[in-house]
Design a protein around this motif. Structure first.
Motif, PDB file in Angstrom:
ATOM      1  N   GLU B   3       0.934  -1.205   0.054  1.00  0.00           N
ATOM      2  CA  GLU B   3      -0.026  -0.055   0.032  1.00  0.00           C
ATOM      3  C   GLU B   3       0.923   1.292   0.111  1.00  0.00           C
ATOM      4  O   GLU B   3       1.736   1.420   1.033  1.00  0.00           O
ATOM      5  CB  GLU B   3      -0.979  -0.019   1.195  1.00  0.00           C
ATOM      6  CG  GLU B   3      -1.911   1.306   1.258  1.00  0.00           C
ATOM      7  CD  GLU B   3      -2.752   1.349   2.273  1.00  0.00           C
ATOM      8  OE1 GLU B   3      -2.759   0.500   3.286  1.00  0.00           O
ATOM      9  OE2 GLU B   3      -3.838   2.067   2.272  1.00  0.00           O
ATOM     10  N   LEU B   4       0.662   1.944  -1.275  1.00  0.00           N
ATOM     11  CA  LEU B   4       1.252   3.296  -1.302  1.00  0.00           C
ATOM     12  C   LEU B   4       0.495   4.385  -0.860  1.00  0.00           C
ATOM     13  O   LEU B   4      -0.379   4.518  -1.583  1.00  0.00           O
ATOM     14  CB  LEU B   4       1.996   3.401  -2.529  1.00  0.00           C
ATOM     15  CG  LEU B   4       2.914   4.660  -3.067  1.00  0.00           C
ATOM     16  CD1 LEU B   4       4.042   4.896  -2.165  1.00  0.00           C
ATOM     17  CD2 LEU B   4       2.947   4.756  -4.404  1.00  0.00           C
ATOM     18  N   VAL B 220       6.194   4.495   9.640  1.00  0.00           N
ATOM     19  CA  VAL B 220       5.911   3.984   8.600  1.00  0.00           C
ATOM     20  C   VAL B 220       6.979   4.629   7.588  1.00  0.00           C
ATOM     21  O   VAL B 220       7.642   5.736   7.720  1.00  0.00           O
ATOM     22  CB  VAL B 220       4.632   4.724   7.950  1.00  0.00           C
ATOM     23  CG1 VAL B 220       4.286   4.297   6.448  1.00  0.00           C
ATOM     24  CG2 VAL B 220       3.334   4.818   8.702  1.00  0.00           C
ATOM     25  N   PRO B 221       7.550   3.551   6.777  1.00  0.00           N
ATOM     26  CA  PRO B 221       8.590   3.794   5.817  1.00  0.00           C
ATOM     27  C   PRO B 221       8.223   5.145   5.081  1.00  0.00           C
ATOM     28  O   PRO B 221       6.929   5.220   4.502  1.00  0.00           O
ATOM     29  CB  PRO B 221       8.921   2.610   5.117  1.00  0.00           C
ATOM     30  CG  PRO B 221       8.203   1.505   5.816  1.00  0.00           C
ATOM     31  CD  PRO B 221       7.182   2.175   6.488  1.00  0.00           C
ATOM     32  N   THR B 222       9.187   6.048   4.708  1.00  0.00           N
ATOM     33  CA  THR B 222       9.098   7.222   3.838  1.00  0.00           C
ATOM     34  C   THR B 222      10.075   7.579   2.741  1.00  0.00           C
ATOM     35  O   THR B 222      11.171   7.223   3.037  1.00  0.00           O
ATOM     36  CB  THR B 222       8.975   8.270   5.011  1.00  0.00           C
ATOM     37  OG1 THR B 222       8.427   8.087   6.233  1.00  0.00           O
ATOM     38  CG2 THR B 222       8.431   9.881   4.599  1.00  0.00           C
ATOM     39  N   ALA B 223       9.594   8.120   1.823  1.00  0.00           N
ATOM     40  CA  ALA B 223      10.470   8.466   0.813  1.00  0.00           C
ATOM     41  C   ALA B 223       9.934   9.940   0.234  1.00  0.00           C
ATOM     42  O   ALA B 223       8.746  10.259   0.583  1.00  0.00           O
ATOM     43  CB  ALA B 223      10.345   7.548  -0.476  1.00  0.00           C
ATOM     44  N   VAL B 224      10.765  10.554  -0.409  1.00  0.00           N
ATOM     45  CA  VAL B 224      10.280  12.104  -0.988  1.00  0.00           C
ATOM     46  C   VAL B 224      10.678  12.165  -2.381  1.00  0.00           C
ATOM     47  O   VAL B 224      11.442  11.857  -2.858  1.00  0.00           O
ATOM     48  CB  VAL B 224      11.445  13.063  -0.053  1.00  0.00           C
ATOM     49  CG1 VAL B 224      11.466  14.538  -0.631  1.00  0.00           C
ATOM     50  CG2 VAL B 224      10.833  13.057   1.624  1.00  0.00           C
ATOM     51  N   CYS B 225       9.845  13.114  -2.635  1.00  0.00           N
ATOM     52  CA  CYS B 225      10.110  13.303  -4.237  1.00  0.00           C
ATOM     53  C   CYS B 225       9.753  15.150  -4.234  1.00  0.00           C
ATOM     54  O   CYS B 225       9.039  15.533  -3.754  1.00  0.00           O
ATOM     55  CB  CYS B 225       8.699  12.851  -5.006  1.00  0.00           C
ATOM     56  SG  CYS B 225       8.550  13.587  -6.455  1.00  0.00           S
ATOM     57  N   VAL B 226      10.941  15.601  -4.803  1.00  0.00           N
ATOM     58  CA  VAL B 226      10.692  17.170  -4.955  1.00  0.00           C
ATOM     59  C   VAL B 226       9.980  17.455  -6.190  1.00  0.00           C
ATOM     60  O   VAL B 226      10.821  17.090  -7.365  1.00  0.00           O
ATOM     61  CB  VAL B 226      11.931  17.909  -4.849  1.00  0.00           C
ATOM     62  CG1 VAL B 226      11.905  19.282  -4.776  1.00  0.00           C
ATOM     63  CG2 VAL B 226      12.719  17.262  -3.531  1.00  0.00           C
ATOM     64  N   ASN B 227       8.963  18.258  -6.501  1.00  0.00           N
ATOM     65  CA  ASN B 227       8.140  18.482  -7.417  1.00  0.00           C
ATOM     66  C   ASN B 227       8.588  20.008  -7.758  1.00  0.00           C
ATOM     67  O   ASN B 227       8.865  20.872  -6.885  1.00  0.00           O
ATOM     68  CB  ASN B 227       6.806  18.250  -7.240  1.00  0.00           C
ATOM     69  CG  ASN B 227       5.965  18.544  -8.637  1.00  0.00           C
ATOM     70  OD1 ASN B 227       6.522  18.151  -9.840  1.00  0.00           O
ATOM     71  ND2 ASN B 227       4.623  18.775  -8.443  1.00  0.00           N
ATOM     72  N   GLN B 288      11.482   3.863  -9.067  1.00  0.00           N
ATOM     73  CA  GLN B 288      12.260   3.736  -7.687  1.00  0.00           C
ATOM     74  C   GLN B 288      11.240   3.537  -6.655  1.00  0.00           C
ATOM     75  O   GLN B 288      11.458   2.797  -5.753  1.00  0.00           O
ATOM     76  CB  GLN B 288      12.607   5.312  -7.159  1.00  0.00           C
ATOM     77  CG  GLN B 288      13.863   5.970  -8.260  1.00  0.00           C
ATOM     78  CD  GLN B 288      15.156   5.812  -7.483  1.00  0.00           C
ATOM     79  OE1 GLN B 288      15.127   5.401  -6.295  1.00  0.00           O
ATOM     80  NE2 GLN B 288      16.118   6.442  -8.036  1.00  0.00           N
ATOM     81  N   VAL B 289      10.015   4.103  -6.582  1.00  0.00           N
ATOM     82  CA  VAL B 289       9.025   3.838  -5.635  1.00  0.00           C
ATOM     83  C   VAL B 289       8.668   2.376  -5.760  1.00  0.00           C
ATOM     84  O   VAL B 289       8.512   1.758  -4.751  1.00  0.00           O
ATOM     85  CB  VAL B 289       7.629   4.672  -5.992  1.00  0.00           C
ATOM     86  CG1 VAL B 289       6.441   4.183  -5.103  1.00  0.00           C
ATOM     87  CG2 VAL B 289       8.031   6.069  -5.300  1.00  0.00           C
ATOM     88  N   ASN B 290       8.520   1.743  -6.782  1.00  0.00           N
ATOM     89  CA  ASN B 290       8.020   0.412  -7.100  1.00  0.00           C
ATOM     90  C   ASN B 290       9.027  -0.375  -6.405  1.00  0.00           C
ATOM     91  O   ASN B 290       8.922  -1.409  -6.009  1.00  0.00           O
ATOM     92  CB  ASN B 290       7.632   0.132  -8.416  1.00  0.00           C
ATOM     93  CG  ASN B 290       6.971  -1.104  -8.723  1.00  0.00           C
ATOM     94  OD1 ASN B 290       6.467  -1.462  -7.771  1.00  0.00           O
ATOM     95  ND2 ASN B 290       6.998  -1.677 -10.080  1.00  0.00           N
ATOM     96  N   ALA B 291      10.455  -0.023  -6.656  1.00  0.00           N
ATOM     97  CA  ALA B 291      11.612  -1.047  -6.288  1.00  0.00           C
ATOM     98  C   ALA B 291      11.249  -0.911  -4.874  1.00  0.00           C
ATOM     99  O   ALA B 291      11.683  -1.973  -4.250  1.00  0.00           O
ATOM    100  CB  ALA B 291      12.900  -0.561  -7.025  1.00  0.00           C
ATOM    101  N   MET B 292      11.208   0.118  -3.943  1.00  0.00           N
ATOM    102  CA  MET B 292      11.118   0.199  -2.446  1.00  0.00           C
ATOM    103  C   MET B 292       9.989  -0.662  -2.220  1.00  0.00           C
ATOM    104  O   MET B 292      10.022  -1.360  -0.937  1.00  0.00           O
ATOM    105  CB  MET B 292      10.863   1.844  -2.167  1.00  0.00           C
ATOM    106  CG  MET B 292      12.119   2.540  -2.238  1.00  0.00           C
ATOM    107  SD  MET B 292      11.828   4.145  -1.610  1.00  0.00           S
ATOM    108  CE  MET B 292      11.887   3.699   0.443  1.00  0.00           C
ATOM    109  N   LEU B 293       8.873  -0.528  -2.812  1.00  0.00           N
ATOM    110  CA  LEU B 293       7.703  -1.422  -2.500  1.00  0.00           C
ATOM    111  C   LEU B 293       8.166  -3.163  -2.471  1.00  0.00           C
ATOM    112  O   LEU B 293       7.689  -3.783  -1.562  1.00  0.00           O
ATOM    113  CB  LEU B 293       6.487  -1.032  -3.264  1.00  0.00           C
ATOM    114  CG  LEU B 293       5.706   0.146  -2.956  1.00  0.00           C
ATOM    115  CD1 LEU B 293       4.906   0.387  -4.109  1.00  0.00           C
ATOM    116  CD2 LEU B 293       5.062  -0.057  -1.695  1.00  0.00           C
ATOM    117  N   GLN B 294       8.744  -3.157  -3.580  1.00  0.00           N
ATOM    118  CA  GLN B 294       9.310  -4.760  -3.870  1.00  0.00           C
ATOM    119  C   GLN B 294      10.111  -5.244  -2.628  1.00  0.00           C
ATOM    120  O   GLN B 294       9.917  -6.253  -2.332  1.00  0.00           O
ATOM    121  CB  GLN B 294       9.740  -5.091  -5.172  1.00  0.00           C
ATOM    122  CG  GLN B 294       8.832  -4.665  -6.384  1.00  0.00           C
ATOM    123  CD  GLN B 294       7.282  -5.106  -6.221  1.00  0.00           C
ATOM    124  OE1 GLN B 294       7.275  -6.262  -5.519  1.00  0.00           O
ATOM    125  NE2 GLN B 294       6.403  -4.708  -6.643  1.00  0.00           N
TER     126      GLN B 294
END
Lengths: 279, 301, 119
Positions: B3-4, B220-227, B288-294
């Motif tokens: 779940e993302l 909860v594991p976290t990642a950041v994306c700069v828009n 990248q996000v998908n790789a982290m999820l996997q």
């Protein structure tokens, strides 16, 4: 005169308009940042904070000596913040809305209320602007008490500009209640239009007169303009899309500092609102 | 199941734009629009509503005028000023409940000596299960001035999870609400990964820090994306450094581009609308996000 | 002694519900008589807030002294503790399997293994 700056969605430029308007108004001006989950106005106004006050809500404490385990407290509580499990009840402060029902209903008078801090109000000045902001503690869910505490600083006679949180939910209503006029900031995009219609619906339900500011005018389509025309909503100001504005915002500069010709336009906005309120 | 949840401290940072693009790139995905206050995902995905349910939550007090003796006990006990007192020209009062202010605590109901106050369940909004070109989607609309979106967020998430399970899908992508309050807590608790979308602005940085604190509190594991990273390159660097210090991965920088708005006007996600560099950057973020999820799923297994 | 198991269904062969506060049902099993009753946890599932404390209240009323579930949030745990009810987290499989393990003494309560972030 109380003007609330609101928007159906976040990121439309609410804070840009609120801070720019406050800077461009002369005389006795207050700016109240009621976006207590993400108060950002201070980043632009850089006020001198002169003091602060804790905001608490009253939560119950149970005197185990007096409690006889009736369980009336658990029955009246709608939030499951106090539950009776045979013996003395257990209190969950983070669920409590501070309604006081349990203390009133306890036949043994075993419950007293003590304040629990949910946020803080800070006050000070930025030039001629009196500045007040609320800040909800991280992880707290109850923003209305903090907003009510901020709004206690509203002075009659002053021009009060209130930065509301985005959206149309309960906390937003708390921010826009008892104001004379609402400025809705939106973008000319399908998202902007969708969220604008929701915000207009809310303000009409609350019977608060309103006008629209279109930010980043020219980036999208003309849906917002067409909607305002058909609904008879006046467009108070169009701020064209200008990369200078985005860059200024990112640095924490107010609109009229970044692009001086906006000082006059924002002052004009204040005058136009004053005319609408008094008519 | 993964779940993302895509969130941002403040609104308008491009959360929904990313979710719509991810939806187009991912396979076998259920979408949940948890931003019930300003739900916009449906504008890009044009859902065909298959199921529509009222959302009920909490109660609202209602005074039966026929039984009210105007004693004022309700007003004495109400702490949210929800009791309205209107007077006729002779000064006779009428008591009523302002349903917008009422928080449904039930204290007036309990203490009314005449038992003249009803306490019906309130309908606060609607929720929907729809089909879109990118797969099933659960979304909702909260009524004007309604509170309690935390419960609705939970409902939307649970319903979406149920569909993931029923259809043997593996991924749920949720568009989260902005802020740090109850709805955000409800949307990220227990998620596999939270993607914080931010912009390189002072407010973006400020709100990002509050977002980190919350995700950390909830574990909860976290990642950041700069828009729109190119709006202020030095601020982007500051955000990157801040993330590095906290060991939070930055999964991508996305440039400012008018294609984003053009895609929105065309009711498409950016990756469907164009092959331009901005779309390419969004694709990279997704990989990248998908790789982290996997990787996360393997660790859990 | 009565034991409550969170269950997705209403029978002993139903899968365990991993949630406590918003579990669909509680199956309360009496180890002395072998009888069981099903408690519908609709009030917990529907609670706007505080599903955990609400459910703990239900369990306390049922007379159960032990709860077997997937995970139990901090609020629910506090409420159950105050009511003197033991919590056995980490349950998987069916209700009957869990009850059998419980009978054989293969389950143990361990406060530290419950999820501190559960709801």
């Amino acid at each position: 005169m109380r003007i609330v700056i609101a928007s159906g969605k976040g990121g439309t430029g609410k804070t840009t308009v609120a801070t720019g308007l406050a800077r461009s108004c002369e005389g006795d001006v207050q700016l109240l940042d009621c976006d207590v989950e993400e108060p950002d106005c201070h980043l632009f106004l850089k006020p001198n904070i002169e003091g602060s006050e804790a905001v608490g809500i009253p939560i119950p404490t149970v005197d185990g000596e007096k409690c006889t385990g009736h369980g009336e407290c658990g029955k009246i509580c709608q939030y499951n913040a106090i539950v009776s499990l045979g013996g003395a009840p257990v209190v969950f402060p983070e669920l409590c809305h501070g309604c006081g029902g349990c203390a009133l209903v306890c036949p043994e008078e075993a419950i007293t209320e003590v304040p629990r801090q949910v946020g803080v109000v800070e006050y000070g000045h930025s030039g001629h602007i009196e500045f007040i902001q609320g800040r909800l503690r991280v992880g707290e869910a109850m923003s209305p008490p903090v907003m009510r505490a901020v709004k206690k600083y509203v002075r009659e006679g002053a021009t009060t500009i209130i930065d509301a949180p985005p959206g149309t939910s309960c906390p937003v209503v708390e921010a826009v209640k008892h104001t004379d006029f609402a400025v809705l900031v939106t973008e000319p995009t399908p998202f902007g239009l969708n969220d604008l219609t929701l915000a207009v619906e809310m303000l009409r339900k609350l019977r608060i007169p309103l006008g629209v500011v279109i930010n980043r005018a020219g980036i999208g389509d003309d849906g917002v303009e067409a909607y305002c025309r058909s609904e008879g909503i006046s467009i108070l100001l169009r701020i064209p899309y200008d990369r200078r504005i985005a860059v200024a915002y990112s640095r924490g500069e107010t609109l009229e500092v970044a692009i001086p010709e906006y000082r006059e336009k924002l002052a004009g906005l204040a005058t136009a609102i004053a005319a609408k309120v008094s008519s | 199941m993964n779940e993302l949840v895509v969130v941002s401290g403040k609104g308008g940072t491009g959360k929904t734009t990313l979710v719509a693009a991810f939806a187009a790139l991912a396979e076998k995905t259920v979408l949940a629009d948890c931003d019930v206050d300003a739900a916009d995902l449906h504008l890009l995905l044009e859902p065909r509503i298959r199921r529509r349910e009222p959302f009920k939550s909490g109660h609202t007090a209602f005074i039966r005028q026929a039984d009210c003796t105007q004693c004022g006990v309700c007003d004495t006990h109400c702490r949210v000023d929800a009791i309205r007192i209107d007077r006729d020209p002779d000064g006779n009062p009428t008591f009523s409940v302002d349903s917008i202010s009422c928080e449904g605590c039930g204290v007036c109901v309990h203490f009314c000596p005449e038992g003249a106050i009803d306490f019906p369940e309130s309908t606060c909004g609607e929720w929907f299960v729809s089909e879109t070109r990118q797969g099933p989607m659960v979304h909702a609309r909260l009524g004007i001035a309604e509170e309690n979106s935390g419960k609705l967020v939970t409902l939307v998430r649970n319903e979406a999870k149920r569909i993931v399970h029923d259809r043997h899908f593996e991924l749920l992508i949720a568009d989260g609400p902005p802020g740090i309050g109850c709805p955000v807590i409800a949307s990220i608790t227990g998620a596999s990964l939270v993607l914080l979308v931010t912009e390189p602005t002072l407010s973006g940085l400020h709100d990002l820090e509050r977002g980190f604190e919350l995700a950390d509190q909830l574990g909860v594991p976290t990642a950041v994306c700069v828009n729109q990273h190119d709006i202020n390159p030095s601020m982007t660097e500051t955000i990157d450094r801040e993330c590095e210090q906290r060991s939070i991965p930055v999964v991508g920088h996305i440039r400012h581009s008018r294609d984003v708005v053009h895609a929105m006007v065309a009711k498409q996600s950016v990756v469907e609308y164009t092959e331009s560099p901005v779309a390419e950057e969004i694709r990279k973020v997704w990989h990248q996000v998908n790789a982290m999820l996997q990787a996360g799923a393997e660790t859990r297994a | 002694m009565k034991v409550a198991v969170t269950s997705t269904g209403k029978t002993l062969d139903s899968p365990v519900d991993p949630r406590f506060g918003r579990a669909k049902n509680f199956i309360v099993f009496d180890t002395e008589t072998g009888a069981h009753e099903v408690l519908d946890n609709r009030s917990g599932v529907d609670a706007a807030h505080g599903a955990g404390p609400q459910a703990a209240q239900e369990i306390s009323r049922s007379g159960a002294k032990c709860v077997i579930t997937g995970r139990c949030g901090p609020k629910a745990e506090r409420a159950l503790q105050a009511a003197g009810i033991e919590v056995i987290p980490g349950a998987t499989g069916t209700v009957a399997e869990m009850l059998e393990k419980f009978r054989r003494g293969e389950l143990s309560s361990s406060a530290e293994s419950s999820d501190p972030n559960g709801s």
